[in-house]
Design an enzyme around this catalytic site. Structure first.
Site, short mmCIF file in Angstrom:
data_model
loop_
_atom_site.label_atom_id
_atom_site.label_comp_id
_atom_site.label_asym_id
_atom_site.label_seq_id
_atom_site.Cartn_x
_atom_site.Cartn_y
_atom_site.Cartn_z
N ARG A 102 45.69 47.86 39.38
CA ARG A 102 45.36 49.16 40.01
C ARG A 102 44.90 48.92 41.44
O ARG A 102 44.21 47.95 41.72
CB ARG A 102 44.21 49.77 39.19
CG ARG A 102 43.95 51.24 39.36
CD ARG A 102 42.62 51.59 38.70
NE ARG A 102 42.69 51.42 37.25
CZ ARG A 102 43.03 52.43 36.44
NH1 ARG A 102 43.30 53.63 36.96
NH2 ARG A 102 43.08 52.24 35.16
N SER B 282 40.26 39.32 37.75
CA SER B 282 39.63 39.12 36.44
C SER B 282 39.98 37.79 35.81
O SER B 282 40.55 37.72 34.69
CB SER B 282 40.02 40.28 35.53
OG SER B 282 39.78 41.48 36.21
N ASP C 177 35.95 41.35 36.89
CA ASP C 177 35.94 42.72 36.37
C ASP C 177 34.66 43.03 35.62
O ASP C 177 34.21 44.18 35.58
CB ASP C 177 37.18 43.01 35.52
CG ASP C 177 37.39 42.00 34.41
OD1 ASP C 177 38.32 42.21 33.60
OD2 ASP C 177 36.67 40.99 34.37
C1 0WK Z 1 39.38 48.32 33.35
C2 0WK Z 1 38.80 47.66 34.61
C3 0WK Z 1 39.46 46.35 34.90
C4 0WK Z 1 39.40 45.47 33.67
C5 0WK Z 1 39.99 46.20 32.51
C6 0WK Z 1 39.85 45.37 31.27
O1 0WK Z 1 38.96 48.51 35.71
O2 0WK Z 1 38.89 45.72 35.96
O3 0WK Z 1 40.07 44.27 33.91
O4 0WK Z 1 39.31 47.42 32.30
O5 0WK Z 1 40.40 46.03 30.20
P1 0WK Z 1 41.91 45.81 29.74
O6 0WK Z 1 42.73 46.60 30.66
O7 0WK Z 1 42.18 44.36 29.80
O8 0WK Z 1 41.95 46.31 28.37
C1 BGC Z 2 38.87 36.14 32.10
C2 BGC Z 2 37.66 36.82 32.65
C3 BGC Z 2 37.78 38.32 32.55
C4 BGC Z 2 38.13 38.71 31.13
C5 BGC Z 2 38.27 40.18 30.97
C6 BGC Z 2 39.18 36.66 30.72
O1 BGC Z 2 40.38 36.13 30.28
O2 BGC Z 2 38.67 34.75 32.04
O3 BGC Z 2 37.45 36.45 33.98
O4 BGC Z 2 36.58 38.88 32.93
O5 BGC Z 2 39.31 38.08 30.73
O6 BGC Z 2 39.31 40.70 31.70
#
Ligand code: 0WK
Ligand code: BGC
Ligand code: 0WK
Ligand code: BGC
Length: 904
Positions: free
Chosen positions: A519, A583, A637
């Site tokens: 994003r 992240s 993140d």
């Molecule tokens: C939304 C945050 C982003 C983070 C994500 C983690 O804005 O920085 O990495 O959540 O959740 P996912 O999309 O991996 O489920």
């Molecule tokens: C990464 C982290 C991150 C997390 C959540 C992990 O795989 O090592 O840096 O915060 O995922 O996105």
């Protein structure tokens, strides 16, 4: 000269003998019963005759008896016999007899047995609640094996039998009714794993001691048998390989009038006066619930005919149920010369008897119980002979596991039954072993068989506290100057020293890379009346070939998207400060200098690990030359999430992601961070807890499925904790378990389809969908059908259960590691009670219907001396990144001013 009295006595005697003769079955008659039973067994097994068969031959989906590998702690319910029992069963592997059980017996009042279904299941749940209190186990979510001793089609109750007649239950799913009642009470949670018939539970209990045990017999309040049948003979179930236990429900034998020749008028009386006339005819001739009634009917008839009790029918004798089967056993225990004993039993029933009366009553009892035992023997002979023929053997040796008060307490029942089997099935050597522990143990063993692969995924609070302590140690290793290099939990300093203080303002760009979406955001922080934040964002693709390609291509892609975004925002001419949420584990030397330690999740671009990602991005932007950007800060993140939530809640000092990946950061005292100069104040630490266990500290709780996931991952041996709990791997974990259970015939009747064998076909979003309380099972059907495994209703329940165990484990493990962070914060503050806020984001936490509730509950149990508010980050970490960038910009401005003033 034969006197009139002698003649009258002789004719009376004859009348009694004639009556008793109707209960005496010849060997021929018993062989006929055996043959008829055999016919009904076959009719029950065959698809086209099953619907009209009187012996229902219900498939149980139990494919094997215990093999000694079962282990675990289970809750078991035992309903349907004389007593309602709630048990906890602990099974340890290795030594055969290592099963510990604690149980409590509860009454089921008649008005509950014959009230509404809701009242009955509420009563059951109330007893469970009392038991869990008594055992101090209300917070442990144990797997439950439910011995439900009534005819069930899979988990739907076909019809009540014995003394039960609760309304709105027949035709309904027993699992649902129990689940609803647990929900109504809302005090504890249980995993209902298996519904087991008491015959099956008894067979399993005895097979644990004697592997030859392949038949389960209940001769108690009710009467029934189960046995291991060849799959190829069970036409109701697909598949021809192996065996499955069939619950015969032989109590129904005779419902198609095929034993009317041996049913007496007393049997018809009893049936007519029962709760289910016309049903369970064989049971009503053989089981404890009815034998006493048959005797009473005979006594009434003999008395009416003046052959007993001087022809006087007392109110007592007319009272239904007064002549309990236990009296048969007591009366038959005494030999005739102890007629005074017999007399006192009859007296206790309000029946005044003479010596002759007592002896006649004893004869009647004997005739009734003998017939019952013989009939059961004939039925059993049909079953053992069928098994012998199934296996094409001339001679069969087999064991029957038995339970039931009639078999246990009646002085002759078991002997007559055994003799009858020996006589009618001479080619079978049949041993009978009494189940010492009841079917609860068997129910736990079945739960263990089904749960075998899930057992290792359940953690008691004790284990969770141990994991908490282990993680706490890893945190200290990560913070320690000398231990950090070898620490698995890297505890990376982020150079973020506080959460937003409300002074932040400016126009920023935030990049958010590493979660499920890439994003780019524009974040405007202004101070009209109060501090407000405006955000506009756009999601960009991160195609596989980019994130698995070269690093330069990846950053070119990021720079291109940024260019596109700035184009759309008409800010290409502006050099806005950029906050980069990246992240992945990065070693910071300052806010805008971050070296990627290792890729995680789906990313594997080459030439980036060990590099400063700010430099790589700047290089890519420069290469384009169509805009300029000032990358002021790289934040993880978790940090972005903490900052975003800190904007709304000043107490927020922890940031957690439970999404594709998982991780946590928190505000640590600077004096504890050996890698950063200074002792004053705090700094946010990015724990990178995903790597917890990379040094083997979690081997005792990792399962074969976790190892398989890791072997098939992009980074084997790394992020082992993350692979046990995060969204990227959860669906795959479930898929691997389903494949294993299908291979064992525990699911989908052993069907394994190419789709089910395809990696990634079962996604984490499917886990969330299937665990939705209302439509979960429908979703399961849909998803599993798409995988081509044609799931049965039971399969859907079992798959929902597997999903629950896997997602529950994730919530529990994260609760343990978060618990370690919270206790550290509390100790850092040296306060008796911690009040704090945890900012949280991630698709797994947000999308899964039960996840957040489970996590919160376990955290509060593991860290009772804390008040933790969980604050969901509504707007993602972009806002948080902007806050950090605001701070970095101000710092840069101040440095510039100092610098410019110092040179001027
Ligand atoms: C939304 C945050 C982003 C983070 C994500 C983690 O804005 O920085 O990495 O959540 O959740 P996912 O999309 O991996 O489920
Ligand atoms: C990464 C982290 C991150 C997390 C959540 C992990 O795989 O090592 O840096 O915060 O995922 O996105
Ligand atoms: C004890 C078993 C239970 C079964 C009962 C039958 O644990 O599952 O239903 O035996 O015997 P009853 O109590 O009906 O005589
Ligand atoms: C039930 C069976 C049960 C038997 C023994 C019968 O009334 O239909 O399911 O196994 O009683 O308890």
């Amino acid at each position: 000269m034969v006197t009139a009295v002698a003649q009258r006595l002789a004719s009376q005697r004859k009348e009694i003998d004639d009556t008793l003769a109707t209960f005496t079955l010849s060997t021929t008659q018993l062989q006929e019963v055996k043959a008829k039973m055999r016919v009904e067994l076959e009719r029950g097994l065959k698809k086209d005759t099953h619907p009209t068969a009187s012996v229902k031959m219900l498939p149980t989906y139990v494919y094997r008896t215990p093999d000694g590998t079962e282990r675990g702690k289970y809750l078991a319910l035992d309903l349907g016999g004389t007593n309602f029992r709630v048990l906890v069963v602990k099974i340890r592997t290795g030594m055969r007899n290592s099963v510990r059980m604690y149980n409590k017996i509860y009454a089921i009042p008649l008005e509950i047995m014959q009230g509404t279904g809701e009242e009955l299941f509420d009563h059951i749940v109330q007893c469970i609640s009392d038991f869990l209190d008594y055992m101090g186990m209300k917070n442990t979510r144990l797997p439950l094996g439910f011995t439900f001793s009534f005819p069930c089609n899979q988990t739907d109750l076909v019809s009540w039998t014995k003394g039960f007649k609760a309304t709105d239950c027949e035709g309904y799913d027993v699992v649902d009714m129990l689940r609803e009642a647990i929900k109504r009470r809302n005090e504890f949670d249980l995993d209902i794993v298996a519904i087991v018939n008491d015959t099956v539970g008894t067979m399993m209990t005895c097979a644990y001691e004697d592997p030859k045990c392949q038949i389960g017999l209940i001769a108690g309040t009710g009467s029934n048998v189960c046995y291991m049948e060849e799959m190829k003979n069970i036409e109701l179930v697909e598949g021809d390989e192996g065996q499955m236990c069939v619950n015969t429900e032989w109590g129904g034998f005779g419902e198609n009038d095929n034993i009317e020749d041996i049913r007496t008028r007393y049997d018809r009386e009893v049936d007519g006066g029962s709760l289910n006339p016309g049903k369970q005819r064989f049971e009503k001739m053989t089981s404890g619930m009815y034998l006493g009634e048959i005797v009473r009917q005979i006594l009434i008839d003999l008395t009416k005919r003046g052959l007993l009790f001087r022809g006087r029918i007392t109110e007592r004798l007319k009272t239904k149920g007064i002549f309990e089967t236990k009296f048969l056993s007591q009366i038959e225990r005494y030999s005739s010369h102890l007629w005074h004993k017999l007399r006192s039993i009859l007296q206790s029933l309000g029946l005044d008897s003479t010596c002759d009366d007592s002896i006649i009553v004893k004869e009647v009892c004997g005739a009734v119980s003998r017939r019952a035992a013989q009939l059961c023997g004939a039925g059993m002979a049909a079953i053992v002979d069928k098994i012998r023929e199934n296996r094409g053997l001339d001679h069969l040796e087999i064991t029957v596991g038995v339970d039931g008060t009639l078999y246990k307490l009646h002085p002759h029942f078991s002997t007559i039954l055994k003799d009858t089997v020996r006589e009618l099935a001479p080619n079978c050597k049949v041993d009978f072993i009494l189940s010492e522990d009841g079917s609860g143990k068997g129910a736990a063993l079945i739960t263990a068989v089904i749960d075998k692969y899930l057992y290792a995924m359940r953690f008691s609070d004790e284990t969770l506290r141990d994991i908490m302590a282990r993680f706490r140690r890893e945190m200290e290793n990560g913070l320690g100057g000398d231990t950090n290099p070898t620490a698995t939990v890297k505890m990376l300093p982020t150079f973020v020293r506080s959460i937003p203080d409300g002074s932040e303002k400016g126009d920023f760009i935030a990049l958010d890379l590493g979660g499920s979406n890439f994003r780019i955001l524009r974040v405007k922080v202004s101070h009209e009346k109060k501090q407000t934040v405006q955000m506009e964002s756009q999601i960009y693709e991160t195609p596989e070939d980019i994130i698995h390609g070269s690093g330069s291509r990846l950053f070119d892609h990021v720079a291109e998207c940024l260019g596109d975004f700035m184009e759309k925002q008409k800010i290409k001419d502006k050099k806005l400060p950029v906050g980069f949420t990246f992240s992945f584990p990065c070693a910071h030397s300052k806010l805008d200098e971050a070296v990627l330690l290792t890729w995680t999740k789906r990313f594997k671009a080459s030439g980036v690990e060990g590099m400063d990602v700010v430099k790589l991005l700047n290089k890519a932007i420069k290469k384009r030359g169509d805009y300029d950007a000032d990358i002021m800060a790289v934040v993880n993140d978790t940090v972005g999430t903490m900052m975003t939530c800190g904007f709304d809640d000043q107490r927020c000092e922890v940031g957690i992601i439970i999404g594709t990946g998982t991780n946590a950061c928190y505000m640590e005292e600077l004096r504890h961070i050996d890698m950063v100069e200074g002792d004053e104040g705090r700094m946010c630490i990015n724990t990178e807890w995903g790597a917890f266990g990379d040094d083997g500290t979690l081997e005792d709780i990792r399962t074969e499925f976790d190892r398989e996931i890791d072997r098939g991952s992009l980074n084997p041996g790394k992020q082992l904790f993350e692979k046990m709990v995060s969204g990227m791997y959860m669906g795959e974990l479930v898929r691997l378990i389903l494949v294993k259970m299908a291979k064992e015939g525990l699911l989908f009747e052993g069907r394994i389809t190419p789709e089910l064998l395809t990696k990634g076909k079962f996604e984490t979003k499917h886990v969330s969908a299937i665990e939705k309380s209302k439509e979960g099972l429908t979703k399961a059907k849909e998803i599993l059908t798409r995988l081509g495994v044609e799931p049965s209703e039971d399969d859907c329940i079992a798959v929902q259960h597997v999903c629950a165990i896997v997602s529950f484990r994730s919530a529990n493990l994260i609760a343990a590691t978060l618990g370690a962070i919270l206790t550290r914060l509390k100790d850092n503050k040296n306060s008796p009670r911690l009040r704090t806020t945890v900012g949280i984001d991630g698709s797994l936490y947000k999308m899964h219907p039960q996840y957040s509730r489970r996590l919160h509950k376990t955290v509060r149990r593991l860290v009772p001396e804390s008040d933790v508010r969980f604050l969901l980050s509504e707007s993602g970490s972009g806002k948080g990144a902007a806050m950090v960038t605001a701070w970095a910009s101000r710092l840069a401005d101040q440095t510039r001013q100092i610098h410019s003033t110092s040179i001027s």
